[in-house]
Design a protein around this motif. Structure first.
Motif, PDB file in Angstrom:
ATOM      1  N   THR A 238       1.358  -1.364   0.050  1.00 26.07           N
ATOM      2  CA  THR A 238       0.164  -0.094   0.302  1.00 26.07           C
ATOM      3  C   THR A 238       0.373   1.226  -0.142  1.00 26.07           C
ATOM      4  O   THR A 238       1.567   1.651   0.462  1.00 26.07           O
ATOM      5  N   SER A 242      -1.335   5.991   6.589  1.00 23.33           N
ATOM      6  CA  SER A 242      -1.924   5.961   7.493  1.00 23.33           C
ATOM      7  C   SER A 242      -1.431   3.898   7.619  1.00 23.33           C
ATOM      8  O   SER A 242      -1.970   3.522   8.786  1.00 23.33           O
ATOM      9  N   ASN A 243      -1.566   3.200   6.633  1.00 24.13           N
ATOM     10  CA  ASN A 243      -1.562   1.745   7.234  1.00 24.13           C
ATOM     11  C   ASN A 243      -0.119   0.912   6.216  1.00 24.13           C
ATOM     12  O   ASN A 243      -0.115  -0.214   6.137  1.00 24.13           O
ATOM     13  N   ARG A 244       0.635   2.083   5.973  1.00 27.17           N
ATOM     14  CA  ARG A 244       2.013   1.800   5.160  1.00 27.17           C
ATOM     15  C   ARG A 244       3.131   1.462   6.047  1.00 27.17           C
ATOM     16  O   ARG A 244       3.319   1.896   7.484  1.00 27.17           O
ATOM     17  N   ASN A 316      -9.281  -0.917  -0.491  1.00 30.35           N
ATOM     18  CA  ASN A 316      -8.909  -0.338   0.553  1.00 30.35           C
ATOM     19  C   ASN A 316      -7.193   0.173   0.425  1.00 30.35           C
ATOM     20  O   ASN A 316      -6.012   0.005   1.102  1.00 30.35           O
ATOM     21  N   LYS A 318      -4.519  -1.433  -1.457  1.00 31.27           N
ATOM     22  CA  LYS A 318      -4.014  -2.341  -1.399  1.00 31.27           C
ATOM     23  C   LYS A 318      -3.120  -2.988  -2.772  1.00 31.27           C
ATOM     24  O   LYS A 318      -4.495  -2.082  -4.123  1.00 31.27           O
ATOM     25  N   ALA A 386       1.338  -3.878   3.763  1.00 27.63           N
ATOM     26  CA  ALA A 386      -0.056  -3.569   4.495  1.00 27.63           C
ATOM     27  C   ALA A 386       0.406  -3.347   6.012  1.00 27.63           C
ATOM     28  O   ALA A 386      -0.139  -4.902   5.861  1.00 27.63           O
ATOM     29  N   LYS A 387      -0.050  -2.734   7.069  1.00 25.21           N
ATOM     30  CA  LYS A 387       0.269  -2.895   8.106  1.00 25.21           C
ATOM     31  C   LYS A 387      -0.777  -3.672   8.990  1.00 25.21           C
ATOM     32  O   LYS A 387      -0.647  -4.340   9.598  1.00 25.21           O
ATOM     33  N   ASP A 388      -2.230  -3.621   8.011  1.00 25.88           N
ATOM     34  CA  ASP A 388      -3.153  -4.734   9.034  1.00 25.88           C
ATOM     35  C   ASP A 388      -3.187  -6.627   8.631  1.00 25.88           C
ATOM     36  O   ASP A 388      -4.744  -6.727   8.249  1.00 25.88           O
ATOM     37  N   ASN A 395       3.913  -8.340   8.901  1.00 23.19           N
ATOM     38  CA  ASN A 395       3.193  -7.975   7.631  1.00 23.19           C
ATOM     39  C   ASN A 395       3.270  -8.234   6.316  1.00 23.19           C
ATOM     40  O   ASN A 395       3.482  -8.209   5.249  1.00 23.19           O
TER      41      ASN A 395
END
Length: 617
Positions: A238, A242-244, A316, A318, A386-388, A395
């Motif tokens: 990503t 905020s999610n990297r 999202n 990604k 992607a952190k999630d 990850n």
């Protein structure tokens, strides 16, 4: 129970052996294995799915979120149910008009965690019939399998958490592993490597150097060898801050592995067919152009992180990050994976870590090495993991993309001719014993690393195919009466290269579970299941056995068209039910049915004639 049997069981318990008895014993929690369990459960049969890791789902749950299928609608059944649930998830979670719902591409594009969640939900709906046991390892040794009367009686599994041995007995056994470990332990003959062009007259067979999108080049000999196409990980990336997660230098970083990328970036040299029009002078001019702060201007060249990974958008923000087909160096790691199919898990685990380290090092190099253009590094640094996703594995995907393992020699051996048109514009050969239709190119990744003065990596190729049919025999071994091989199917290297896509594996798995259930009910060997019964059951499950452009699963006449199509009544790509029957077609149908049909050419509809034929089969 006899006293000697009681003593034997007590002895096994004393040595830490656990027991389980099921209708189906499925080794491998891949989508093919999962769909086998679900289809059998819906027919009233119990299954155990033995998965080596802590997660089920295989590649779709590990980064392969951009579904590999060339013709949507060619493969249906449980695969369609899966993608339908994907779409419903994004619409329900984010709204029908949301970007996420749009980016899921009608369910064909999905995040790894979403794929795993949906597959888990599909299994949970049959928890009374399907037992899923994770951290269960099958090692491909003869001592781990008991054969009796031309069948498998039991297999032994290592519980990786307790280190205890467990034994499972079943009526039918399924090898749903990417490697083919169960079939190997059962002594089913298999192939590795590449057949030569002389064996099956296939395009792309043997040693091939080919521009991506172009023709074969110097070095191509078409000779067979023992080379296995390369593996990688399908990365979930990503560029959303905020999610990297930043990609850090791995402990085993070796800069020397990546330095060839420097000149590629500065000059724009790549492996695409566009290079036919590029001169050395153009490459040197491009170097000066880049030095002025510009991106590459070589036709077909890409900039930034896309230079080392091919990215397809997922919801999202990604991506599904695969190997970059246009690059000499990317996330594939050829040559080093050759031992994987027949090696034990200790070797495989070591290679998996080596592959992860190599890929992390490649990204670190592209984002940080000072010999690369500064604006290239800056563009590359916009991306991270992607952190999630894969939160229990740093990850990073948990599953190596094993594109090809053992290929067993079954009742039918699938080759390129089964996926290519007999004559241009027409179908490939139609198998009367089809268990699914499918479609993807004849597609293989490299088997060797970069070599001097070659236009691409050896074995990296793609050739067109058409929507084809897959016969039941590709998963039926020539030996053993209660074993099916829905993932390590029977075929040549080139033939397997199109069968190996997850939608096709899901469909073959669905057919395997259905065939196993029918064999148990009819008390026959799986190879002797009545194909008409198998096909009828699959059609009732909305599986497509022969693809038509104008008739789809769910249409009122779908089953009729499928059955008659496989019998040769509808050889074209469209059924055209509402058209009037013409004289040549009527003659064909009368010849096939051995009867005189009460129909008037030019007036009676094709549908009316076909319905009469179907009712009187």
């Amino acid at each position: 129970m006899k006293v000697k049997h009681i003593i034997f069981i007590l002895t096994l318990f004393a040595h830490g052996v656990a027991f389980g008895q099921y209708d189906l014993v499925i080794v491998g929690g891949t989508p093919g294995g999962i769909m086998a369990g679900i289809s059998a459960a819906r027919l009233g049969k119990t299954s155990v799915i033995l998965e080596r890791t802590n997660h089920i789902g295989g590649l779709p749950a590990n980064g392969l979120g951009a579904t590999d299928i060339a013709t949507r609608g060619a493969t249906t059944g449980l695969f369609s149910e899966f993608i339908g649930r994907v779409k419903k998830y994004y619409v329900t979670t984010y709204g029908e008009n949301s970007k996420q719902a749009k980016d899921c591409s009608d369910g064909f594009h999905f995040e790894p965690a979403v794929a795993e969640r949906i597959l888990e939900q599909m299994l949970a709906e049959h928890k009374d019939k399907i037992t899923v046991l994770k951290m269960r390892q099958f090692d491909a040794f003869q001592k781990n399998i008991t054969l009796r009367n031309d069948g498998i009686e039991a297999i032994r599994i290592l519980n990786r958490e307790s280190q205890a041995q467990e034994e499972y007995t079943g009526k039918v056994f399924l090898d749903a592993t990417y490697e083919g470990d169960l079939g190997a332990a059962a002594n089913v003959p298999f192939r590795l490597g590449r057949e030569g062009h002389d064996e099956f007259n296939e395009p792309g067979a043997g040693i091939v150097y080919k521009y991506w999108g172009g023709a074969e080049g110097e070095g191509t000999t078409l000779q067979g060898d023992n080379a296995v196409q390369s593996y990688n990980y399908r990365l979930c990336l990503t560029n959303q801050a905020s999610n990297r997660v930043e990609i850090k230098k791995p402990a085993m970083y070796n800069r020397d592995e990546y330095v060839s990328l420097i000149n590629d970036v500065w000059t724009g040299r790549h492996t695409g067919v566009q290079m036919l029009g590029v001169t050395e002078a153009m490459l040197e001019e491009n170097r000066k152009h880049i030095a002025k702060g510009n991106p590459s201007k070589i036709p077909g060249d890409v900039w930034g992180i896309a230079r080392i990974t091919n990215m397809v958008s997922l919801p999202n923000e990604k991506t599904d990050g695969n190997n970059q087909h246009m690059a000499f160096i990317s996330t594939d790691l050829p040559e080093e994976n050759w031992p994987w199919p027949t090696s034990g898990w200790a070797w495989r685990d070591a290679y998996a870590q080596r592959l992860r380290s190599y890929i992390e090092g490649l990204f670190y190099f592209a984002q940080n090495d000072k010999e690369l253009p500064q604006h290239f590094r800056k563009a590359a640094k916009e991306w991270g993991f992607a952190k999630d996703e894969y939160t229990d594995n740093g990850n990073f995907p948990r599953q190596v993309y094993v594109r090809e393992g053992r290929r067993f020699e079954g009742e039918y051996f699938f080759t390129a001719k089964d996926a290519t048109a007999v004559t241009p514009g027409q179908r490939p050969p139609v198998h009367a014993g089809s268990i699914t239709a499918s479609h993807y190119a004849l597609d293989s990744h490299a088997v060797r690393k970069r070599e001097p003065n070659r236009i691409h990596l050896d074995g990296f190729l793609s050739y067109p195919s058409q929507v084809y049919t897959v016969p039941f025999g590709v998963m039926v071994p020539k030996i053993l009466d209660n074993l099916l091989l829905p993932v390590p199917v029977s075929g040549s290297h080139i033939g397997f290269s199109t069968l190996r896509m997850e939608p096709c594996w899901m469909a073959i798995g669905q057919a395997a579970g259905t065939a196993a259930a029918l064999a148990i009910d009819k008390k026959v060997k799986v190879r002797n299941v009545d194909l008409r019964d198998l096909q009828s059951s699959l059609l009732d499950q909305s599986a497509t056995l022969l693809y038509y452009k104008d008739i789809h699963a769910g249409d009122p006449d779908f089953k009729m068209v499928q059955v008659l199509g496989l019998l040769g009544y509808l050889p074209a790509w469209e059924a055209r039910l509402n058209d009037a029957v013409d004289a040549p077609t009527l003659l064909l149908w009368e010849t096939l049915s051995h009867s005189k049909l009460a129909a008037e050419p030019g007036k009676t509809s094709r549908k009316d004639v076909l319905q009469f034929l179907y009712k009187n089969l």
